[in-house]
Enzyme design. Structure first.
Site, PDB file in Angstrom:
ATOM      1  N   ASP A 104      -4.492  -7.645   3.683  1.00 17.93           N
ATOM      2  CA  ASP A 104      -4.931  -6.284   3.345  1.00 17.93           C
ATOM      3  C   ASP A 104      -6.127  -6.336   2.402  1.00 17.93           C
ATOM      4  OD1 ASP A 104      -2.740  -5.398   4.787  1.00 17.93           O
ATOM      5  OD2 ASP A 104      -1.476  -5.229   3.000  1.00 17.93           O
TER       6      ASP A 104
HETATM    7  N1  URA Z   1       1.891  -8.608   3.845  1.00 17.04           N
HETATM    8  C1  URA Z   1       1.293  -7.498   3.358  1.00 17.04           C
HETATM    9  O1  URA Z   1       1.945  -6.495   3.098  1.00 17.04           O
HETATM   10  N2  URA Z   1      -0.032  -7.531   3.167  1.00 17.04           N
HETATM   11  C2  URA Z   1      -0.796  -8.620   3.391  1.00 17.04           C
HETATM   12  O2  URA Z   1      -1.995  -8.573   3.181  1.00 17.04           O
HETATM   13  C3  URA Z   1      -0.157  -9.770   3.887  1.00 17.04           C
HETATM   14  C4  URA Z   1       1.186  -9.736   4.106  1.00 17.04           C
END
Ligand code: URA
Length: 243
Positions: A104
């Protein structure tokens, strides 16, 4: 690989298409041993000649494998109208470079970037069960049965059942090992446990451990041949061999 036409070299190396390569060469942007190559048909030897594109040393490699210690604020995509992407952040020029899975925008940590699409496919296939380790800071207190629920396959708030995950450390930040990569998975898992995530960082991807890679936040480098080999071996292992 031996000698080949300059335009072919640029296209098989992934810098541009064959027709773009002709233009690049005619514009004098490719230099061989200090002299501009101006004819697309001129022969170059990637193993012997020093080749510079726009002043940067390039050499032929079938694929490139990079690791980034991703900072928050950039996105795991190849193109985006609003945000800086990992590709522009790293200044990668080869045509098919793409992140191996997604972190993310606010997630930090280890992200692989390569143009070896077949390897990416194998590493991300749910059946490959490649371990990903996350350091998770969260609000509140984890329930007493958190480890058991994660081990048995947590059910998310929307009813999705996760594969078994391992809580290596239940303090705060916690350490969680996942073998799959659903959308916002860690955040959704911790939400299901009643503990919203406040900060997330990936510390390992398969055999590659960020702490051992000498990458400060925001830094990136090519994988060594040994790291690439270990990654390929991991992608080739069957589920049975891993359990
Ligand atoms: N899980 C998440 O919630 N976000 C990420 O970026 C990676 C794994």
């Amino acid at each position: 690989m031996g000698e080949m036409r300059a335009d072919r070299f640029l296209s098989v190396s992934g810098f541009c298409t064959r027709s773009e390569a002709k233009k690049v060469i005619r514009a004098g942007r490719l230099k061989k041993n200090g002299t501009a190559v101006t004819r697309p048909e001129e022969k170059v030897d990637p193993a012997a000649d020093e080749l510079l594109l726009d002043g940067e040393l390039i050499c032929h490699e079938e694929y490139e494998y990079w690791a980034l210690n991703k900072p928050a604020g950039i996105i795991s995509a190849t193109e985006d109208p609003r945000h800086e992407t990992v590709i522009s952040y790293m200044g990668l020029k080869r045509r098919n470079m793409a992140p191996c899975g997604r972190l993310d925008i606010d997630t930090e940590g280890l992200l692989l970037v390569t143009d070896d699409g077949a390897l990416v496919h194998r590493l991300l296939a749910p059946a490959s069960h490649v371990d990903k380790v996350y350091e998770v800071s969260y609000e509140g207190t984890l329930p007493a049965d958190a480890e058991k629920r994660l081990r048995e396959g947590l059910v998310l708030e929307d009813g999705t059942k996760c594969l078994p995950a391992e809580l290596l450390d239940s303090s705060n930040p916690a350490a969680l090992v996942l073998r799959e990569g659903k959308f916002h998975q860690v955040k959704r898992m911790f939400a299901a446990l009643g503990c919203p995530v406040t900060h997330l960082r990936r510390t390992a991807f398969g055999p590659l451990v960020l702490e051992e890679m000498g990458l400060e936040q925001g830094e990136f480098r090519k994988l060594t041949a040994e790291e690439t080999e270990r990654l390929k071996q991991e992608a080739g292992k069957s589920r049975k061999e891993k359990s």
